[in-house]
Design a protein around this motif. Structure first.
Motif, PDB file in Angstrom:
ATOM      1  N   TYR A  10       3.504  11.940   5.936  1.00  0.00           N
ATOM      2  CA  TYR A  10       3.996  11.827   4.566  1.00  0.00           C
ATOM      3  C   TYR A  10       2.907  12.222   3.569  1.00  0.00           C
ATOM      4  O   TYR A  10       3.170  12.907   2.558  1.00  0.00           O
ATOM      5  CB  TYR A  10       4.478  10.407   4.303  1.00  0.00           C
ATOM      6  CG  TYR A  10       4.981  10.162   2.904  1.00  0.00           C
ATOM      7  CD1 TYR A  10       6.167  10.733   2.470  1.00  0.00           C
ATOM      8  CD2 TYR A  10       4.246   9.375   2.007  1.00  0.00           C
ATOM      9  CE1 TYR A  10       6.645  10.513   1.174  1.00  0.00           C
ATOM     10  CE2 TYR A  10       4.699   9.152   0.718  1.00  0.00           C
ATOM     11  CZ  TYR A  10       5.897   9.720   0.303  1.00  0.00           C
ATOM     12  OH  TYR A  10       6.365   9.516  -0.965  1.00  0.00           O
ATOM     13  N   ARG A  11       1.678  11.788   3.848  1.00  0.00           N
ATOM     14  CA  ARG A  11       0.579  12.180   2.960  1.00  0.00           C
ATOM     15  C   ARG A  11       0.385  13.700   2.970  1.00  0.00           C
ATOM     16  O   ARG A  11       0.005  14.296   1.951  1.00  0.00           O
ATOM     17  CB  ARG A  11      -0.716  11.488   3.389  1.00  0.00           C
ATOM     18  CG  ARG A  11      -0.742   9.988   3.131  1.00  0.00           C
ATOM     19  CD  ARG A  11      -2.130   9.418   3.383  1.00  0.00           C
ATOM     20  NE  ARG A  11      -2.183   7.989   3.137  1.00  0.00           N
ATOM     21  CZ  ARG A  11      -2.063   7.053   4.077  1.00  0.00           C
ATOM     22  NH1 ARG A  11      -1.888   7.433   5.346  1.00  0.00           N
ATOM     23  NH2 ARG A  11      -2.115   5.779   3.771  1.00  0.00           N
ATOM     24  N   ALA A  12       0.648  14.277   4.128  1.00  0.00           N
ATOM     25  CA  ALA A  12       0.491  15.733   4.232  1.00  0.00           C
ATOM     26  C   ALA A  12       1.710  16.479   3.733  1.00  0.00           C
ATOM     27  O   ALA A  12       1.707  17.726   3.689  1.00  0.00           O
ATOM     28  CB  ALA A  12       0.202  16.122   5.681  1.00  0.00           C
ATOM     29  N   ARG A  23       1.900   9.603  -5.697  1.00  0.00           N
ATOM     30  CA  ARG A  23       2.495  10.919  -5.438  1.00  0.00           C
ATOM     31  C   ARG A  23       3.549  11.257  -6.492  1.00  0.00           C
ATOM     32  O   ARG A  23       3.734  12.424  -6.852  1.00  0.00           O
ATOM     33  CB  ARG A  23       3.081  10.966  -4.045  1.00  0.00           C
ATOM     34  CG  ARG A  23       1.999  10.970  -2.938  1.00  0.00           C
ATOM     35  CD  ARG A  23       2.604  10.894  -1.545  1.00  0.00           C
ATOM     36  NE  ARG A  23       3.471  12.025  -1.276  1.00  0.00           N
ATOM     37  CZ  ARG A  23       3.077  13.246  -0.869  1.00  0.00           C
ATOM     38  NH1 ARG A  23       1.770  13.482  -0.716  1.00  0.00           N
ATOM     39  NH2 ARG A  23       3.953  14.207  -0.646  1.00  0.00           N
ATOM     40  N   LEU A  41       3.144   7.899   8.143  1.00  0.00           N
ATOM     41  CA  LEU A  41       2.309   7.855   6.951  1.00  0.00           C
ATOM     42  C   LEU A  41       1.380   9.069   6.886  1.00  0.00           C
ATOM     43  O   LEU A  41       1.161   9.656   5.802  1.00  0.00           O
ATOM     44  CB  LEU A  41       1.500   6.558   6.918  1.00  0.00           C
ATOM     45  CG  LEU A  41       2.251   5.299   6.509  1.00  0.00           C
ATOM     46  CD1 LEU A  41       1.379   4.064   6.698  1.00  0.00           C
ATOM     47  CD2 LEU A  41       2.707   5.410   5.040  1.00  0.00           C
ATOM     48  N   ILE A  42       0.803   9.467   8.021  1.00  0.00           N
ATOM     49  CA  ILE A  42      -0.071  10.644   8.047  1.00  0.00           C
ATOM     50  C   ILE A  42       0.714  11.887   7.628  1.00  0.00           C
ATOM     51  O   ILE A  42       0.260  12.701   6.790  1.00  0.00           O
ATOM     52  CB  ILE A  42      -0.689  10.820   9.452  1.00  0.00           C
ATOM     53  CG1 ILE A  42      -1.644   9.664   9.762  1.00  0.00           C
ATOM     54  CG2 ILE A  42      -1.412  12.171   9.566  1.00  0.00           C
ATOM     55  CD1 ILE A  42      -2.181   9.673  11.182  1.00  0.00           C
ATOM     56  N   GLU A  60       0.828  -1.203   0.000  1.00  0.00           N
ATOM     57  CA  GLU A  60       0.000   0.000   0.000  1.00  0.00           C
ATOM     58  C   GLU A  60       0.865   1.258   0.000  1.00  0.00           C
ATOM     59  O   GLU A  60       0.541   2.262  -0.661  1.00  0.00           O
ATOM     60  CB  GLU A  60      -0.934  -0.011   1.205  1.00  0.00           C
ATOM     61  CG  GLU A  60      -1.960  -1.136   1.182  1.00  0.00           C
ATOM     62  CD  GLU A  60      -2.741  -1.231   2.484  1.00  0.00           C
ATOM     63  OE1 GLU A  60      -2.442  -0.448   3.406  1.00  0.00           O
ATOM     64  OE2 GLU A  60      -3.637  -2.110   2.581  1.00  0.00           O
ATOM     65  N   THR A  61       1.974   1.187   0.742  1.00  0.00           N
ATOM     66  CA  THR A  61       2.875   2.342   0.770  1.00  0.00           C
ATOM     67  C   THR A  61       3.514   2.565  -0.598  1.00  0.00           C
ATOM     68  O   THR A  61       3.666   3.719  -1.051  1.00  0.00           O
ATOM     69  CB  THR A  61       3.963   2.131   1.837  1.00  0.00           C
ATOM     70  OG1 THR A  61       3.341   1.934   3.109  1.00  0.00           O
ATOM     71  CG2 THR A  61       4.891   3.324   1.911  1.00  0.00           C
ATOM     72  N   LEU A  81       1.114   4.264  -2.726  1.00  0.00           N
ATOM     73  CA  LEU A  81       1.013   5.669  -2.349  1.00  0.00           C
ATOM     74  C   LEU A  81       2.147   6.491  -2.970  1.00  0.00           C
ATOM     75  O   LEU A  81       1.916   7.590  -3.514  1.00  0.00           O
ATOM     76  CB  LEU A  81       1.037   5.800  -0.825  1.00  0.00           C
ATOM     77  CG  LEU A  81       1.072   7.233  -0.259  1.00  0.00           C
ATOM     78  CD1 LEU A  81      -0.191   8.006  -0.674  1.00  0.00           C
ATOM     79  CD2 LEU A  81       1.203   7.192   1.267  1.00  0.00           C
ATOM     80  N   THR A  82       3.373   5.951  -2.879  1.00  0.00           N
ATOM     81  CA  THR A  82       4.512   6.690  -3.458  1.00  0.00           C
ATOM     82  C   THR A  82       4.388   6.810  -4.973  1.00  0.00           C
ATOM     83  O   THR A  82       4.758   7.845  -5.557  1.00  0.00           O
ATOM     84  CB  THR A  82       5.843   6.004  -3.096  1.00  0.00           C
ATOM     85  OG1 THR A  82       5.831   4.649  -3.609  1.00  0.00           O
ATOM     86  CG2 THR A  82       6.053   5.982  -1.594  1.00  0.00           C
TER      87      THR A  82
END
Length: 598
Positions: A469-471, A237, A466-467, A229-230, A233-234
């Motif tokens: 990093y998303r921000a 982005r 993770l929170i 999942e990570t 996400l990368t």
């Protein structure tokens, strides 16, 4: 029994029809007196005393900081595996007791020792007992003494009778042999118990490893999903231009490293399952149900990191006191019995220094067709006048043996000291094994507590990174480090929880717990015993009540049963030298005189 056989016809003596009875009565009187003295003779060699062994008054592992209340000095749990509250483990231990082939071989060695004990008892009684018979036809040379004297040159002779030779046990040689056989038999029983202790511990060890590997696999796969999942996400982005390709490459490398752990864990799991199959003498496919993963079976520390399937060790281990190892650990009991057997063999060797006294005798019917003063025929074989026989005493004293006998005594004495040293080493090793097991158990508990905190902190670190990093508040390195650390700490926690259970198993193995499960059961399963009976006449050797009987008047040694083995007195009492009483100085150059013993 060289020189005691009476197979030649020239040894037979035919009694005259009216022979005087005085000489025969005198001979019988001497023989009876000799037999009486032989039955109540001496036993040369040392009287065995159990070797002393130094042990501590308590366990060092139970007195460390933070360990108080963990080690209980009550009685050792005879069925310790049930304390893990795992039905699968309990079932596998029971299956191993019924099916393990190594244990079955150990039981057959007990049966073999019983048979050898019967041989040793048989040596006490007449060593030669033969029924003889034959018919001979002879022609004598005309130039021989008999032929030249004009006697009958062609004749036949028939013989039928019994002959025996009995070396009396004046010096206890055969009784010492029985004593050695008894000790060797009890040593094989202790060896059987030692195999049983090892078997239960090996099954429990491998079962715990199976469950820990299953849990590690589950945790690793969960981390693979998280890291997948990570990676997604990368990639998202990166496509949005928020991060560089470096984040994608780093996430992909971390995921691949975690995925690479799975094949090694799966291989280790398969190898451990196969080890259990070998212990249970079963094929892998036949144990699939018993070894299938059992989610939720148990609730160890850190259950959130894998389901807690590792069996949870009991919070307290009843270790007893160190002195109890001398009677409870089977390998220590076996070493002590081997020393006892070797002590008796010194007496067997020492008996050769003294003369052996034997009774020999024969009775027979002899008839011949020789044409002399009488002309009997072969048909007169069973007539009263055909009776012949003799009885007598023989003394054999190997005076000139050129040191062979004393050399053998010294060999047996040296072997006895080796056995004593091995016994004392067994006691020290047993105490060391217990201390090592307790240390594993206690220190693993402490380590698991710290690792549980580390896992919780690592999980929180992953969530926060993770929170952020998303921000866009932190770079991907923080996320990658947090996830890598979480994989490591979760795996360490499972290994540590398994180490607690393995430390408990190691301690119970060192304490000698588990052999009591055999109870009063026979050492050979009924199917094997039935096959043996169909092949061979085993008498009562295979009977469950064999220890309660006797072999030709000699009581059989009782088999140690749970709760019946006497506790030896701990200490460092010196071992008497062979043939000397405690507290006396032995003379290394002479053998002590035989001591009368009924």
């Amino acid at each position: 029994m060289n020189g005691l056989r009476c197979s030649s016809t020239r040894h037979w003596r035919t009694f005259p029809p009216r022979a005087p009875q005085d000489s025969a009565r005198a001979a019988m009187g001497w023989v009876a007196l000799t037999m009486l003295v032989g039955f109540s003779g001496c036993e040369v060699g040392p009287e065995y005393a159990e070797p002393g062994a130094e042990v501590n008054g308590g366990w060092l592992g139970g007195s460390g900081g933070g360990a108080e209340g963990v080690v209980d000095e009550g009685g050792v749990n005879e069925r310790w595996w049930e304390g893990f509250n795992d039905a699968g483990l309990t079932a596998l231990v029971g299956m191993a007791y019924r099916e393990n082939l190594t244990l079955r071989s150990a039981g057959l060695r007990v049966i073999e020792a019983r048979a050898r004990r019967g041989i040793a008892v048989g040596r006490f009684f007449p060593q030669l007992q033969e029924a003889v018979g034959g018919v001979d036809a002879s022609r004598v040379s005309a130039n021989s003494v008999q032929g030249a004297s004009g006697g009958d040159r062609s004749y036949a002779e028939a013989t039928i009778g019994l002959q025996a030779a009995w070396e009396l046990d004046f010096w206890g040689k055969f009784r010492r042999g029985i004593e050695a056989a008894d000790a060797e038999l009890l040593a094989t029983v202790a060896d059987y118990d030692a195999v049983l202790v090892t078997l239960a511990a090996d099954v429990a060890t491998n079962y715990i490893l199976v469950r820990s590997l299953e849990e590690r696999l589950e945790v690793t796969r969960a981390n693979v999903r998280l890291q997948g999942e990570t990676l997604a996400l990368t990639q998202a982005r990166f496509r949005a231009g928020a991060v560089s390709e470096l984040d994608v490459a780093t996430a992909r490398a971390t995921l691949a490293n975690t995925q690479a752990l799975i094949p090694d864990l799966e291989n280790a799991l398969q190898q451990t399952r196969l080890a259990i199959c070998t212990l249970l003498a079963r094929t892998p496919s036949s144990l699939e149900a018993e070894l299938a993963p059992a989610p939720g079976a148990g609730a160890g520390a850190g259950a959130g990191a894998g389901g807690g399937r590792v069996p949870e060790a009991p919070p307290r281990i009843a270790a007893g006191v160190p002195a109890e190892l001398l009677r409870r650990r089977p390998d220590v009991r076996a070493a002590e019995r081997i020393a006892a057997a070797q002590s008796a063999l010194i007496g067997v060797a020492a008996a050769d220094l003294y003369p052996s006294i034997s009774i020999t005798g024969a009775t027979a019917f002899v008839s011949s067709t020789y044409d002399g003063q009488r002309t009997p025929g072969l048909g007169d074989l069973l007539d009263a006048d055909s009776f012949a026989g003799f009885i007598g005493l023989r003394v054999n004293w190997p005076v000139l043996n050129y040191g062979r006998i004393r050399g053998n005594i010294r060999v047996q004495d040296a072997r006895f000291e080796q056995a004593v040293a091995f016994y004392r080493q067994s006691v020290l090793r047993a105490a060391s094994d217990v201390e090592a097991g307790l240390s594993d158990f206690l220190r693993s508990r402490e380590r698991a507590a710290y690792l549980a905190e580390a896992v919780n902190a690592s999980q929180r670190s992953v969530d926060l990174s993770l929170i952020q990093y998303r921000a866009g508040a932190v770079d991907f390195i923080r996320v990658n480090n947090a996830q890598t650390e979480l994989v490591l700490q979760q795996d360490n926690l499972i290994v540590s929880r398994a180490s607690i259970a393995l430390g408990a198993v190691r301690t119970y193995r060192a304490l000698g717990g588990g052999w009591e499960m055999r109870g009063d059961a026979e050492f050979v399963d009924p199917q094997t015993a039935e096959r043996m009976r169909r092949r061979t006449d085993w008498g009562d050797v295979l009977a469950p009540d064999w220890p309660e009987g006797k072999d030709l008047g000699f009581p059989r040694p009782p088999t140690p049963a749970p709760g019946t083995t006497p506790t030896p007195t701990p200490g460092t009492a010196p071992i008497p030298a062979p043939g000397t009483a405690p507290g006396t100085a032995p003379d290394p150059g002479t053998l002590p005189p035989p001591e009368p013993r009924p």
